[in-house]
Design a protein around this motif. Structure first.
Motif, PDB file in Angstrom:
ATOM      1  N   ALA A 702      68.034  63.217 -16.289  1.00  0.00           N
ATOM      2  CA  ALA A 702      67.025  62.566 -15.447  1.00  0.00           C
ATOM      3  C   ALA A 702      67.210  61.053 -15.434  1.00  0.00           C
ATOM      4  O   ALA A 702      66.940  60.387 -14.430  1.00  0.00           O
ATOM      5  CB  ALA A 702      65.634  62.922 -15.964  1.00  0.00           C
ATOM      6  N   SER A 703      67.684  60.496 -16.577  1.00  0.00           N
ATOM      7  CA  SER A 703      67.840  59.028 -16.627  1.00  0.00           C
ATOM      8  C   SER A 703      68.980  58.564 -15.725  1.00  0.00           C
ATOM      9  O   SER A 703      69.078  57.389 -15.414  1.00  0.00           O
ATOM     10  CB  SER A 703      68.093  58.583 -18.067  1.00  0.00           C
ATOM     11  N   MET A 704      69.853  59.507 -15.324  1.00  0.00           N
ATOM     12  CA  MET A 704      70.980  59.110 -14.462  1.00  0.00           C
ATOM     13  C   MET A 704      70.763  59.552 -13.014  1.00  0.00           C
ATOM     14  O   MET A 704      71.676  59.475 -12.201  1.00  0.00           O
ATOM     15  CB  MET A 704      72.269  59.735 -15.005  1.00  0.00           C
ATOM     16  N   MET A 705      69.577  60.067 -12.704  1.00  0.00           N
ATOM     17  CA  MET A 705      69.313  60.582 -11.347  1.00  0.00           C
ATOM     18  C   MET A 705      68.164  59.832 -10.709  1.00  0.00           C
ATOM     19  O   MET A 705      67.383  59.160 -11.376  1.00  0.00           O
ATOM     20  CB  MET A 705      68.892  62.062 -11.427  1.00  0.00           C
ATOM     21  N   ASP A 706      68.040  60.027  -9.386  1.00  0.00           N
ATOM     22  CA  ASP A 706      66.836  59.583  -8.689  1.00  0.00           C
ATOM     23  C   ASP A 706      65.686  60.444  -9.219  1.00  0.00           C
ATOM     24  O   ASP A 706      65.766  61.682  -9.174  1.00  0.00           O
ATOM     25  CB  ASP A 706      67.034  59.814  -7.186  1.00  0.00           C
ATOM     26  N   PRO A 707      64.611  59.830  -9.738  1.00  0.00           N
ATOM     27  CA  PRO A 707      63.526  60.641 -10.328  1.00  0.00           C
ATOM     28  C   PRO A 707      62.956  61.662  -9.349  1.00  0.00           C
ATOM     29  O   PRO A 707      62.567  62.753  -9.754  1.00  0.00           O
ATOM     30  CB  PRO A 707      62.473  59.612 -10.754  1.00  0.00           C
TER      31      PRO A 707
END
Length: 1756
Positions: A702-707
């Motif tokens: 999640a920290s590397m994606m669009d939320p």
């Protein structure tokens, strides 16, 4: 020298004794071929010494072997007399710094939790007590045998490696060559003899042929003598072996048990000796009998010479062990000989040969050579290293052998891995040089290779017992890997990196085979037919948990290794994902203006697995990049750009969704296997490397994606996307026809999804995810556990994850978050949360189970209410994320997030929605709170110039967009705030709105920061005032309502009284009447004048006694002619007061119990629970119990806690064990006992009364002699007999009792007789009345002793159940003569009296005055005197007789005390001058000295003597006071009801005695002097005075349970030294300590079973019959539990009196915390024993826990 020895042992041939060790050694020294000469010597002598016949004499064998075989070797080695040579060696030897003590089974071992490198580093007791670790936190365990003490090993301890004994005197002593201390010539001889001896031993032990010997050892002549040798295995049980042996070799059961025990202990045993045919026949039977279910027992027919050589080979290894102990140099030589590679044996050494043949050897041989390895190879550091290399090279083969072997690992050579792999330097060396890590993992995988599916994943067969057994064996490899990894490297070399990463790659291959194993597919329609196998996979996961954690720690300690490992792990992870994923179709998701391409994957339809070790290892390494800051320092080296976040989160998300769907009940048809998997996935044992890592993976992705994309994928996987994407989902469910199940499932899924969002954003307590330390993480765990309830130390430890060293780290942080509350007499110490820590509580803590969460929530709301706070449970303030995870906070302000919250709130606000639940709303409020908290934190931490981007409040207060135009979240919350059906969440909404106000003010920044806060308070106060007013108004309404109801009730009462006026009047009159009659019961005399016996006895008018039956609830008065009322009671034999446990009743059928010996060896005790029944009600109840029991026995053969055949039953009210009943009788001052004529004013003095009584007894005796026909008293029989005036022997007394009471008198009397003597019931037996009187006396004595020990006053402090029991028992004993034969009781009275007044009857000589317990005598005389008095019409009252008897017995007791007086006790200084008492005492003493022949101890002073008499007679007086109080119902003076100084005088007054007891001797001088003379003239007294025998002295000391040591390890040590008394020096497996006599027993084993009354019973049961009349209290030392036994079928376990520092017992010694004696608990145990409550305790325990009933207690 030989001659005298041969005379001593005639069975030994002379030529053997003439053999000279010195001569043989001299020949060897000159030999050219030493090996040949030694072999010839052995070949000739060994068959002549060993194995001569079926039962060889081990002592002879030992002696001859030492003399002929080992003696020459010692001479040869030393080159002189061994006695001299060995002493020299020991002197020259430098003592080793290593302790090296090999542990015995059950010996205590200590591991320091602060200093040990790992838990396998242990100390023996001796070293521990002399080390610094004694003051540290340590763990105590019992050894399984086979390990050794690590004292002196510097690599095993972080500090304090030496105890005082092993501290090195000079530094560097370890490095020098030990051979420098040996003479040059001795080194050569040692090499020669060791090489020959060691090779011979190895060859013989590994020799497989049964009928011939190796060349050079063939015997000169071969006889036809063979042994049938039985070998041990772990498959067959003791019973099978015993049964088979009885059939095969025609032995008795006892012999078979002995064979089986030896086979189990030593691994083999010859069971038959003879010619080949004879032994072969036994072998055939054994094989045939044991091959039905399993593989047959291993049996070999071996030639006697082969067995002889093998026996000597073992002896030789023991000898080598001893010899190398004398000198470090010899040790080094033996190691070199053993490790030397031999070209003729394909360059393997002797050590290799032994190791590789390990699984073919028997248990005894293995143990011996392992111990030799320990005392030689492992004690020499240089050799240890070489041995480790050999061990590693042979490792795969050794493990393969171990898999095929069926012996336990303790006796396998593979168990030595713990001694080698745990040494850090050796472990590193073996990894780099021998590639050990790869070898272990590869070997492990090879063993599991067969169990794979088509995708190459592991697929285990059904987990049967054999599977589990094999699987356990394979797991030992994981243990070895753990040893290798247990200490992290501090310095890395390139070679170590290379080899570690090589091992890591192989490990990844192992995990790859586990990734996706045991996949499950949801069952729809019908239930799964067969539960799939899941245990093996989880067992594997659990075992690998610590390995995975340790590998991550190794990676974290070096940056290059971490980066490489991360890369390798990613490659394998991508390989796992490239496999086929069935049914995944592309799909486009769009929501709130965001679109995303994804795949359609439904957990509820496709395969899903809970096992994802590769993903989890990757997520662990990813966190380490952040924790070690490698991610920020070397981003260019990391493959971060290759990561595909949606791919990373896919599998962990499937697991989370699977759990959610299982919670929602969608997988019900998949059975329990899935439920169990989910349980373990969350369980503390697995979660660290399963659930927690999945969450971290989701956070990483999640920290590397669009939320928004992350949340959309989540909605899609939770199968909720369609719900949130259709605007009016809430209205769907308004219609009637909706499916309730689907609705419920969807609601649960929404709740779970909201919870997952909370966890992804809020779980930051992992070092690397958030800015926290490991301590913070642990504190938070503890806080949340204690929020559920206060917990004991052990509960907390269980709830926290352990590391590889079994440590949780709890002790370091517990003090900061909790306070400890000590335990009372029961229960355990508890930790309570400190109030200031409650603010850290998060109601949605991710490690809570559903149940825990609701308990914690309830407890915290309750606590806040008590403290007067509002009940909101807001989210706690969270630490900041680390930079790698920082972008996660954006989820909290993303559009999809706000949309989800708004949608749920909308359903809540809309009046018609079924589509929401309260817990959904609770989660939404929590999420809103989290977002607001985050914003507040960001504003506070933002510096003045930097701008922060987080802005949830603007979205919070913004309404939804067209076309829906939904209100804003803020507006909806304000609407909900006043909603009546959401009372619970009102405070939470209030808290959110307040926080929103605070943030708004902070954002405006119009004023300085502090004012914002105060304004915030203003808002709060305003809300609070409004709240107060609201509460006040409600309270007022409630008060008015209460008053109205009370008024109504009192009106109704008045009305009822008016209507029933007559009834009330009648009741009041009765009450008055009863209160006015009450005082009549108490005598109208002052306390000082209360007298319990004799003609001046205080008259008492007893009020009528009315009691209620517990069965029919009817009331009844206790009268002589009424139906009987009874007390449930329990009769038991007792040795609680015994002073001689060796004396038991040998022949109960002919035993005469009339006189009780003063040692009170065995008495009969009667106790009661105090519950009253009608006799007929009890009879019907008991009949019903009996009938039920017979039916039960036909249905199912289950024991109950009571034995109906022995008349036992449970009290219908309190379920207390009982076996008879005591009838309740009125006071004996009845016409029956009252005087046959008026009371004379003057009463006869002692001499006249004695003369009269003896005359009467004489008359009766003559009548009985003349009488031929019993009970035919006609006047003819009285002719010729002179009858004294007023004596009418022909008058028969009338029995005043009703038939029902008479029947109950007989019932109890028979029960007492049956139990007390252990005989069959017989009402007519003349011993019945004796037993009844004896049980009364014994019970009173037991209670008096107990009160004295507890330092309680004699009266007024007994519980009413004991008081009622004593009263009923005394009255029963006083009335029992009425249902016995009168002549029998009269004869007994005459015999009893003959002790005090010796008669001239030579047929029945009474015992001497030293051998009678005077209180028993008094009770028996007083209670049997009415049988004589009923014929007496002279007008002398019975009370006169009682008084005279009492005085007589008291004087006899004083004489008893003076005769046994010992001067040693005179160490007190005289406090006053001698008075009358003192002078009189000296006079009596002088007379006694005169009568007994002046050998008595002379007295130092009258004062000492009088003091001694007073102390000695006190227990007798106290018992007499109890007895006469209950017999005559005379109340007790108040002063006796509390402890005070003048008890002696008060007792004397109450008992109608002069306070100067010596006056008795003065007033009755003429009568008593001749009696004293006769008492002292008896032979027994004479022999005592001369010191030829012993006697009991007074006062008898109270018996207590044995003294126990304060430290439990002293007991363990004592138990480990205890050997089984039956099986020749074998260690006992379950040493058990008798707490009554202190004997140690070998419990629960075949070896010590004995026969008792035709049944085989274990040592403890047998012991209870000699030590405690069938009742016993034991401490099972290795289990640390108390065992109660009663009879053969009853028993229970009881908490031990030993507690750890946290106030908890440790039954089974599982936790290993140091245990110390808790004196209060031991005292409680002692009270149970003294009060005869053990049987009752067992009964209650067995009723409460039915599993206890099924245990075979008699075998313990």
């Amino acid at each position: 020298m030989a001659a005298p020895e041969s005379e001593e042992v005639p069975s030994i041939p002379k030529f053997l004794m003439d053999c000279s060790a010195k001569d043989i050694a001299l020949n060897w020294l000159q030999a050219t071929d030493l090996t040949r000469d030694v072999y010839q010597h052995l070949a000739y002598y060994i068959p002549k010494i060993y194995c001569r016949g079926s039962n060889p004499n081990p002592l002879n064998e030992e002696m001859l072997a030492q003399h002929i075989l080992l003696g020459p070797m010692e001479w040869y080695l030393c080159g002189e007399d061994p006695a001299v040579g060995i002493t020299k060696l020991e002197k020259a030897n430098k003592s080793s710094q290593l302790c090296g003590r090999v542990f015995k089974i059950g010996e205590p071992t200590y591991s320091c939790r602060d200093c040990a490198v790992d838990p396998t580093c242990v100390l023996c007791m001796e070293c521990f007590l002399a080390s610094v670790h004694r003051a540290h936190r340590y763990r105590m365990t019992t050894s399984g045998g086979g390990g050794f003490c690590d004292c002196g090993d510097t690599e095993a301890w972080k500090q304090g490696p030496y105890c005082l004994k092993h501290k090195p005197t000079v530094s560097g002593a370890m490095e020098e060559d030990p051979m420098v201390h040996l003479p040059e010539d001795m080194i050569g001889r040692a090499y020669n003899i060791f090489a020959i001896a060691f090779k011979y031993a190895v060859d013989m032990l590994t020799w497989v042929e049964e009928d011939r010997l190796p060349s050079g050892l063939e015997p000169p002549e071969k006889e036809d003598t063979y042994y049938c040798m039985l070998f041990n295995d772990e498959v067959h049980t003791y019973e099978q072996v015993i049964y088979t042996l009885q059939k095969a070799v025609n032995c008795t059961q006892k012999e078979a048990v002995s064979f089986a025990t030896t086979v189990d202990r030593d691994g083999r045993r010859s069971v038959r000796y003879g010619d080949f045919q004879f032994c072969e026949q036994a072998k055939t039977v054994i094989v045939r009998n044991t091959s039905r279910q399993t593989k047959p027992l291993k049996v070999q027919v071996m030639h006697s010479s082969v067995v002889a050589h093998q026996n000597f080979a073992i002896k030789l290894l023991i000898w080598l062990s001893q010899v190398v102990g004398y000198s470090g140099g010899l040790r080094r030589i033996l190691c070199e000989v053993g490790l030397q590679q031999r070209p003729e044996e394909d360059s393997s050494s002797l050590i290799d040969k032994l190791m590789l043949c390990d699984s073919k050897l028997w248990k005894g041989a293995r143990n011996i050579y392992h111990q030799l390895f320990m005392s030689s190879l492992l004690m020499d550091l240089k050799s240890k290293k070489l041995f480790a290399i050999r061990f590693a090279k042979n490792y795969p083969q050794l493990q393969r052998d171990f898999m095929e072997d069926d012996h336990e690992r303790v006796v396998s050579v593979t168990a030595l891995s713990v001694q080698l792999f745990t040494v850090p330097t050796l472990a590193r060396m073996l990894i780099t040089d021998e590639n050990l890590m790869t070898i272990i993992i590869q070997t492990f995988m090879d063993h599991l290779m067969r169990q794979r599916d088509s995708h190459g994943r592991f697929q285990f067969e059904r987990y049967t017992a054999i599977q589990a057994f094999k699987f356990r064996r394979v797991q030992s490899l994981i243990g070895d890997l753990k040893y290798v990894l247990v200490s992290k490297p501090t310095e890395w070399t390139d070679k170590l990196r290379e080899k570690f990463l090589e091992g890591f790659e192989v490990f990844l291959q192992l995990l790859k085979r586990m990734q996706g194993m045991d996949p499950v597919t949801r069952q729809v329609g019908q239930h799964i037919e067969m539960e799939p196998e899941w245990e093996a996979a989880f067992t594997l996961q659990m075992k690998l948990t610590h390995i995975i954690s340790m590998i991550q720690e190794w990676c974290a300690s070096d940056e290059r290794v971490l980066i490489e490992a991360y890369r390798k792990c990613l490659i394998v992870l991508l390989q796992c994902h490239s496999g086929t994923c069935d049914g995944e179709q592309p799909i486009t998701l769009s929501m709130c203006g965001h679109t995303l391409e994804s795949v359609q994957y439904r957990v509820s339809q496709h395969q899903v697995s809970i096992h994802l070790p590769v993903s989890r290892l990757f997520s662990g390494l990813h966190v380490l990049l952040s924790k070690t800051e490698v991610a920020y320092r070397f981003p260019e080296l990391l493959p971060l750009s290759e990561l595909s976040p949606p791919l990373l989160i896919e599998h962990p998300l499937h697991c989370m969704v699977l759990c959610a769907q299982v919670h929602a009940g969608m997988w019900r048809r998949n059975g329990f296997s899935l439920v169990n998997q989910i349980y373990y996935y969350h369980n503390v044992k697995c979660r660290v490397e399963m659930y927690d890592k999945d969450l971290i993976m989701l956070q990483a992705g999640a920290s590397m994606m669009d939320p928004n994309h992350f949340l959309m994928i989540m909605l899609c996987r939770f199968e909720l996307y369609h719900i949130f994407n259709s605007p009016d989902y809430g209205k769907w469910f308004n219609a009637e026809h909706t499916n309730k199940d689907v609705l419920q499932q969807n609601n649960t899924l929404i709740e779970e999804m909201l919870h997952l969002i909370m966890m992804v954003v809020g779980e930051r307590y992992t070092a690397g995810v958030g800015h926290v330390s490991a301590e913070d993480e642990l504190k938070r765990e503890i806080v949340h556990q204690l929020c559920i309830r206060p917990m004991a130390h052990s509960e907390l430890v269980k709830a926290l994850p352990e590391d590889e060293n079994k440590e949780t780290g709890m002790e370091k942080v517990i003090e900061s978050v909790a306070s400890f509350k000590k335990p009372g007499l029961t229960g355990r110490g508890l930790y309570e949360l400190k109030p200031e820590c409650a603010k850290e509580f998060n109601v949605f803590f991710y490690h809570y189970s559903r149940a825990d969460q609701s308990k914690a929530e309830e407890a915290q709301r309750k606590l806040r209410k008590q403290n007067g706070e509002d009940t909101a449970l807001p989210p706690p303030v969270l630490p900041h994320f680390c930079p790698l995870f920082a972008s996660l906070v954006n989820i909290l302000q993303s559009d999809v997030y706000v949309y989800i919250l708004r949608t749920v709130l909308q359903w809540v606000v809309e009046p018609n929605g079924h589509a929401w639940t309260e817990s959904m709303l609770q989660r939404v409020l929590h999420l809103i709170g989290m977002a607001l908290q985050e914003e507040k934190q960001q504003i506070e931490s933002a510096s003045a110039d930097s701008d922060f981007t987080f802005n949830f409040t603007s979205k919070f207060s913004r309404p939804g967009e067209a076309p829906e135009n939904t209100p804003s979240i803020l507006a909806m919350l304000e609407t909900l705030q006043n909603s009546p059906h959401l009372e619970v969440y009102k405070d939470m909404i209030k808290w959110i709105l307040k926080l929103f106000g605070v943030i708004k003010k902070m954002r405006e920044r119009t004023n300085s920061a502090p004012i914002v806060e105060t304004e915030g308070h203003g808002v709060e106060e305003c809300i609070r005032d409004k709240d107060k007013a609201d509460r006040k108004r409600k309270a007022e309404i409630a008060r008015l309502r209460r008053e109205k109801i009370l008024a109504q009730m009192s009106e109704m009462q008045r009305h009822f009284i008016d209507e029933n006026r007559e009834l009330f009047q009648q009741t009041l009159e009765e009450l008055e009447a009863s209160s006015s009659t009450a005082p009549d019961n108490s005598p109208i005399v002052p306390d000082a004048a209360l007298i319990a016996l004799g003609p001046r006895q205080t008259r008492v008018f007893e009020k009528k006694q009315v009691v209620t039956c517990i069965l029919c609830q009817e009331e009844q008065e206790i009268r002589m002619n009424n139906k009987a009322m009874v007390l449930a009671s329990f009769v038991q034999r007792s040795t609680v007061l015994s002073k001689n446990r060796t004396r038991t009743i040998q022949d109960p059928d002919n035993h005469d119990p009339l006189f009780m010996h003063p040692d009170l060896a065995c008495g009969t005790h009667i106790g009661s629970c105090g519950h009253i029944m009608h006799a007929h009600c009890w009879q019907s109840y008991f009949d019903a119990v009996q009938a039920k029991e017979q039916r039960r026995q036909q249905r199912l053969r289950v024991h109950t806690s009571y034995d109906v055949e022995n008349g036992e039953f449970l009290c219908p009210l309190c379920e207390c064990l009982s076996n008879t009943v005591i009838p309740l009788l009125p006071s004996p001052r009845s016409p029956l006992n009252s005087d046959n004529s008026k009371n004379c004013a003057g009463f006869p003095v002692l001499s006249r009364w004695l003369k009269c009584t003896l005359q009467q007894l004489n008359v009766l005796k003559k009548i009985q002699e003349k009488q031929t026909v019993p009970d035919n008293l006609s006047n003819a029989n009285l002719e010729g007999i002179e009858v004294p005036e007023g004596f009418q022997p022909d008058v028969k007394p009338k029995n005043p009792y009703s038939d029902s009471i008479k029947e109950m008198l007989t019932t109890l009397a028979t029960a007492t007789y049956k139990v007390g003597l252990k005989v069959h019931p017989n009402e007519q037996d003349p011993r019945v009345p004796i037993m009844c009187r004896g049980s009364c006396a014994y019970t009173i004595q037991a209670i008096e002793r107990f009160l004295a020990d507890e330092e309680k006053p004699l009266f007024g402090h007994l519980p009413c159940r004991q008081d009622d029991c004593l009263k009923a028992l005394t009255r029963f004993a006083a009335s029992q003569w009425t249902v016995s034969s009168l002549t029998v009781v009269q004869k007994q009275y005459a015999r009893l009296l003959s002790v005090l007044i010796p008669n001239d009857d030579k047929t029945q000589i009474p015992p001497s005055i030293l051998d009678v317990d005077m209180f028993h005598l008094l009770v028996s005389l007083v209670l049997s005197s009415p049988a004589l008095h009923c014929h007496d019409f002279t007008g002398v009252s019975l009370a006169v007789g009682h008084l005279h008897l009492f005085h007589l017995v008291t004087m006899a007791h004083i004489v008893q005390i003076l005769l046994t007086y010992s001067t040693e006790e005179n160490n007190m200084d005289q406090e006053s001058t001698d008075g009358d008492e003192e002078a009189a005492a000296l006079i009596v003493c002088d007379k006694l000295r005169q009568y007994s022949g002046s050998a008595l101890n002379s007295m130092s002073s009258g004062w000492h003597l009088w003091r001694y008499i007073k102390t000695g007679i006190m227990p007798f007086l106290r018992c007499s006071a109890l007895f006469f109080h209950y017999l005559n119902s005379v109340p007790v003076p108040v002063e006796l009801q509390e402890n005070g100084p003048h008890h002696f005088e008060l007792l004397c007054r109450y008992l109608s005695l002069p306070t100067n007891l010596m006056r008795l001797f003065q007033t009755e001088n003429d009568t008593i002097e001749p009696l004293m003379q006769r008492w002292c003239g008896v032979a027994e007294v004479q022999s005592f005075v001369k010191g030829e025998r012993t006697a009991i002295s007074y006062p008898r000391e109270s018996n207590k349970l044995i003294e126990l040591p304060d430290d439990y390890s002293c007991l363990i040590n004592r138990a480990s030294c205890f050997t089984c008394p039956k099986s020749g020096g074998d260690k006992s497996r379950a040493p058990t300590l008798c707490l009554v006599c202190g004997g140690m027993l070998c419990s629960q084993s075949y070896c010590c079973q004995t026969e008792l009354e035709g049944k085989d019973v274990g040592a403890c049961t047998a012991h209870t019959y000699t030590c405690g009349c069938g009742v016993g209290i034991f401490l099972r030392v290795r289990e640390s539990q108390v065992l109660f036994l009663a009879g053969k079928t009853k028993g229970c376990f009881y908490p031990p009196p030993y507690l750890d520092d946290y106030g908890e017992t440790d039954q089974g010694l599982r936790r290993g915390n140091p245990l110390h004696l808790c004196k209060e608990r031991y005292r409680k145990l002692q009270k149970l024993w003294q009060q005869h409550s053990i049987t009752e305790e067992i009964g209650h325990a067995q009723e409460a826990n039915q599993t206890l009933v099924g245990i075979d207690w008699q075998h313990l």
